[in-house]
Write a protein that holds these residues in place. Structure first.
Motif, PDB file in Angstrom:
ATOM      1  N   TYR A  26      -0.783 111.749 -22.304  1.00 55.02           N
ATOM      2  CA  TYR A  26      -0.281 110.457 -22.761  1.00 55.02           C
ATOM      3  C   TYR A  26      -0.599 110.332 -24.243  1.00 55.02           C
ATOM      4  CZ  TYR A  26       0.649 105.404 -22.886  1.00 55.02           C
ATOM      5  OH  TYR A  26       1.163 104.154 -23.182  1.00 55.02           O
ATOM      6  N   SER A  27       0.448 110.329 -25.057  1.00 53.57           N
ATOM      7  CA  SER A  27       0.276 110.271 -26.501  1.00 53.57           C
ATOM      8  C   SER A  27       0.021 108.841 -26.960  1.00 53.57           C
ATOM      9  CB  SER A  27       1.531 110.811 -27.193  1.00 53.57           C
ATOM     10  OG  SER A  27       1.478 110.592 -28.593  1.00 53.57           O
ATOM     11  N   ILE A  28      -0.735 108.698 -28.041  1.00 52.82           N
ATOM     12  CA  ILE A  28      -0.935 107.365 -28.602  1.00 52.82           C
ATOM     13  C   ILE A  28       0.380 106.804 -29.143  1.00 52.82           C
ATOM     14  CG2 ILE A  28      -3.353 107.809 -29.136  1.00 52.82           C
ATOM     15  CD1 ILE A  28      -2.551 108.060 -32.098  1.00 52.82           C
ATOM     16  N   LEU A  29       1.353 107.673 -29.408  1.00 50.16           N
ATOM     17  CA  LEU A  29       2.660 107.205 -29.875  1.00 50.16           C
ATOM     18  C   LEU A  29       3.495 106.607 -28.741  1.00 50.16           C
ATOM     19  CD1 LEU A  29       3.592 110.090 -32.341  1.00 50.16           C
ATOM     20  CD2 LEU A  29       2.901 107.758 -32.932  1.00 50.16           C
ATOM     21  N   ASN A  60      -1.105 101.426 -36.435  1.00 54.88           N
ATOM     22  CA  ASN A  60      -2.447 101.989 -36.238  1.00 54.88           C
ATOM     23  C   ASN A  60      -2.454 103.488 -35.935  1.00 54.88           C
ATOM     24  OD1 ASN A  60      -2.188  99.098 -34.942  1.00 54.88           O
ATOM     25  ND2 ASN A  60      -4.281  99.203 -35.724  1.00 54.88           N
ATOM     26  N   ALA A  61      -1.399 103.984 -35.296  1.00 52.36           N
ATOM     27  CA  ALA A  61      -1.425 105.336 -34.737  1.00 52.36           C
ATOM     28  C   ALA A  61      -1.001 106.399 -35.745  1.00 52.36           C
ATOM     29  CB  ALA A  61      -0.524 105.404 -33.506  1.00 52.36           C
ATOM     30  N   ILE A  62      -1.798 107.460 -35.820  1.00 49.16           N
ATOM     31  CA  ILE A  62      -1.470 108.656 -36.602  1.00 49.16           C
ATOM     32  C   ILE A  62      -1.695 109.861 -35.701  1.00 49.16           C
ATOM     33  CG2 ILE A  62      -2.020 110.061 -38.624  1.00 49.16           C
ATOM     34  CD1 ILE A  62      -3.190 107.556 -39.931  1.00 49.16           C
ATOM     35  N   VAL A  63      -0.680 110.690 -35.535  1.00 49.52           N
ATOM     36  CA  VAL A  63      -0.787 111.876 -34.679  1.00 49.52           C
ATOM     37  C   VAL A  63      -0.775 113.135 -35.534  1.00 49.52           C
ATOM     38  CG1 VAL A  63       0.541 113.333 -33.074  1.00 49.52           C
ATOM     39  CG2 VAL A  63       0.072 110.950 -32.501  1.00 49.52           C
ATOM     40  N   ILE A  64      -1.656 114.057 -35.179  1.00 54.72           N
ATOM     41  CA  ILE A  64      -1.725 115.376 -35.801  1.00 54.72           C
ATOM     42  C   ILE A  64      -1.184 116.390 -34.801  1.00 54.72           C
ATOM     43  CG2 ILE A  64      -3.235 117.086 -36.867  1.00 54.72           C
ATOM     44  CD1 ILE A  64      -3.215 114.286 -38.238  1.00 54.72           C
ATOM     45  N   ASP A  65      -0.306 117.267 -35.265  1.00 58.79           N
ATOM     46  CA  ASP A  65       0.255 118.270 -34.362  1.00 58.79           C
ATOM     47  C   ASP A  65       0.401 119.599 -35.095  1.00 58.79           C
ATOM     48  OD1 ASP A  65       1.183 119.291 -31.993  1.00 58.79           O
ATOM     49  OD2 ASP A  65       2.910 117.961 -31.818  1.00 58.79           O
ATOM     50  N   ILE A  67      -6.728 105.791 -23.219  1.00 56.11           N
ATOM     51  CA  ILE A  67      -5.954 105.594 -24.450  1.00 56.11           C
ATOM     52  C   ILE A  67      -5.706 104.110 -24.680  1.00 56.11           C
ATOM     53  CG2 ILE A  67      -3.727 105.994 -25.568  1.00 56.11           C
ATOM     54  CD1 ILE A  67      -5.518 108.446 -25.576  1.00 56.11           C
ATOM     55  N   LYS A  68      -5.400 103.391 -23.609  1.00 51.08           N
ATOM     56  CA  LYS A  68      -5.156 101.950 -23.734  1.00 51.08           C
ATOM     57  C   LYS A  68      -6.413 101.206 -24.187  1.00 51.08           C
ATOM     58  CE  LYS A  68      -1.203 101.383 -20.624  1.00 51.08           C
ATOM     59  NZ  LYS A  68      -0.356 100.780 -21.703  1.00 51.08           N
ATOM     60  N   LYS A  69      -7.572 101.640 -23.712  1.00 51.27           N
ATOM     61  CA  LYS A  69      -8.829 101.020 -24.146  1.00 51.27           C
ATOM     62  C   LYS A  69      -9.068 101.258 -25.637  1.00 51.27           C
ATOM     63  CE  LYS A  69     -11.272 101.235 -19.698  1.00 51.27           C
ATOM     64  NZ  LYS A  69     -12.415 101.846 -18.965  1.00 51.27           N
ATOM     65  N   LEU A  70      -8.813 102.479 -26.075  1.00 47.16           N
ATOM     66  CA  LEU A  70      -8.970 102.788 -27.493  1.00 47.16           C
ATOM     67  C   LEU A  70      -7.963 102.003 -28.331  1.00 47.16           C
ATOM     68  CD1 LEU A  70      -9.524 106.647 -27.288  1.00 47.16           C
ATOM     69  CD2 LEU A  70     -11.212 104.955 -27.971  1.00 47.16           C
ATOM     70  N   ALA A  71      -6.737 101.888 -27.807  1.00 45.31           N
ATOM     71  CA  ALA A  71      -5.709 101.117 -28.514  1.00 45.31           C
ATOM     72  C   ALA A  71      -6.141  99.669 -28.684  1.00 45.31           C
ATOM     73  CB  ALA A  71      -4.383 101.200 -27.760  1.00 45.31           C
ATOM     74  N   SER A  72      -6.765  99.124 -27.652  1.00 45.02           N
ATOM     75  CA  SER A  72      -7.231  97.744 -27.706  1.00 45.02           C
ATOM     76  C   SER A  72      -8.290  97.563 -28.791  1.00 45.02           C
ATOM     77  CB  SER A  72      -7.792  97.337 -26.346  1.00 45.02           C
ATOM     78  OG  SER A  72      -8.318  96.028 -26.386  1.00 45.02           O
ATOM     79  N   ILE A  73      -9.198  98.545 -28.903  1.00 44.46           N
ATOM     80  CA  ILE A  73     -10.258  98.468 -29.912  1.00 44.46           C
ATOM     81  C   ILE A  73      -9.685  98.490 -31.325  1.00 44.46           C
ATOM     82  CG2 ILE A  73     -12.184  99.721 -30.956  1.00 44.46           C
ATOM     83  CD1 ILE A  73     -13.052 100.596 -28.278  1.00 44.46           C
TER      84      ILE A  73
END
Length: 396
Positions: free
Chosen positions: A216-219, A227-232, A185-191
């Protein structure tokens, strides 16, 4: 004669549902069909949710607020806080299922011909949502040979163009059951920070994490506020697929304000389902503990039985309740239809979801199926036995 749209012609069929007429015909012939094709849990919906609908005293079934009631969103924010996800109720929009949340997301952040990068295989309806939104899916292939692990970050960066607007993941994954680690997730966040993209995470299977893994949520990742959008969704968590209640969560105020306009255009989410969903938040942790224990047992049994079939390769899921299995056939669309039309073992057969529809890369997945282990253990054993005998006859 009037003609349909190009968009309509390109709209893909659901690999999960397109074989339903063949299954219904089999049932009319007296064949018992074990449904391994769809993620419809057989777990009982929490009684507190059912009672809330049954015992309500409404005299007028009114419109709800377009973003969902403040009471429900406040309670939902409290639910997330209990999972180390701190969001304000104003950062939540209630939707008609996670599907609508995905549509609102794509509508809010993309224009026609924009691109979204998605690791594949992925939830088949992402193809449909993208088509409906005029968006191009750009796939990053993950492979069954390494349990569908996240492809190297370099693979993502090679695909980023001026048209790229987002990376979309499902965590835990449907159809693979893959669980993204905190490091991934941290790698994707960095991108997404580096290239100023959105990161959309479909987290509807959050509760279904196995073998000591923690979701581990992106939130939870700092620095992704814009940047982050979560679908639930409540569909899987509470075995309430028919309620059609989901949500979109983001701290990006511009995205929230834009998504709200889409929500207002469709008026409101369904009122009775909101009542059930709000009550479901009172479900005790013991419910989830029992459900997870049951799914782990089903997963282990299913994987063990599939390994006994010659020529079958299967990836072990770390979450959700699906797995992808590679079968010794050239075309699982044809095989799945044959199972329903021409094969039975002691008056029974199985329905699977051909996996090609979970890819967007042409020619991939035709020897794979998605299996949902949402049946009782004894029925899973029967279903795999039927599959084993069917493969013998099909390949004879």
């Amino acid at each position: 004669m009037p003609i349909i749209s190009d968009k309509g012609r390109k709209m893909p069929e659901s690999p999960i549902r397109k074989l339903v007429p063949y299954a219904e015909d089999a049932k009319k012939r007296g064949i018992n069909v074990f449904h391994l094709n769809i993620g419809q849990p057989d777990i009982k919906t929490p009684q507190v949710a059912l009672d809330a609908v049954k015992n309500n005293t409404l005299e007028i079934l009114e419109y709800s607020r377009s973003e969902g009631s403040e009471e429900y969103r406040t309670k939902l924010a409290k639910y997330y806080a209990g999972r180390d996800i701190n969001v304000d109720p104003k950062e939540i929009i209630i939707t008609t299922g996670g599907s609508e949340a995905l549509m609102f997301s794509m509508g809010s952040i993309t224009d026609t011909d924009d691109e979204i990068i998605i690791p594949e295989p992925f939830y088949a309806n992402y193809n449909g949502f993208a088509t409906a939104s005029g968006v191009k899916v750009v796939p990053v292939v993950s492979k069954i040979d390494n349990n569908f692990a996240l492809p190297p970050i370099e693979d993502f960066e090679k695909l980023i163009t001026p048209k790229t607007k987002a990376i979309l993941i499902c965590n835990p994954g449907n159809p693979t059951g893959y669980m993204y680690s905190k490091e991934e997730i941290k790698k994707l966040a960095s991108i997404v920070r580096k290239h100023d993209l959105f990161l959309i995470a479909d987290e509807v299977y959050r509760e279904f994490a196995y073998d000591g893994a923690e979701h581990y949520s992106i939130l939870q990742e700092e620095g992704l506020e814009n940047n982050a959008i979560v679908i639930d969704s409540v569909s899987k968590r509470y075995s309430m697929c028919g309620a059609r209640i989901g949500c979109l969560i983001t701290r990006n105020k511009e995205v929230i304000n834009t998504a709200l306009k889409f929500a207002q255009a469709r008026l409101s989410p369904p009122s009775f389902a909101l009542i059930a969903s709000e009550a479901a938040l009172e479900t005790p942790q013991s419910y989830f503990d029992e459900v997870i224990e049951e799914y782990v047992e089903r997963r282990d049994l299913l994987i063990s039985e599939l390994h006994k079939i010659e020529g079958v390769t299967v990836a072990k899921p770390q979450g959700a309740f699906y797995c992808i299995a590679k079968l010794p056939v050239k075309n699982t669309d044809e095989f799945a239809q044959w199972l329903l039309e021409e094969f039975e073992l002691n008056g029974e057969t199985v329905m699977v979801a051909p996996a090609a529809g979970f890819y967007s890369t042409p020619g991939i997945g035709y020897d794979q199926v998605r299996i949902a282990y949402v049946l009782k253990k004894e029925n899973l054993v029967k279903a795999v036995t039927i599959l084993k005998e069917a493969l013998k006859k099909y390949n004879a």
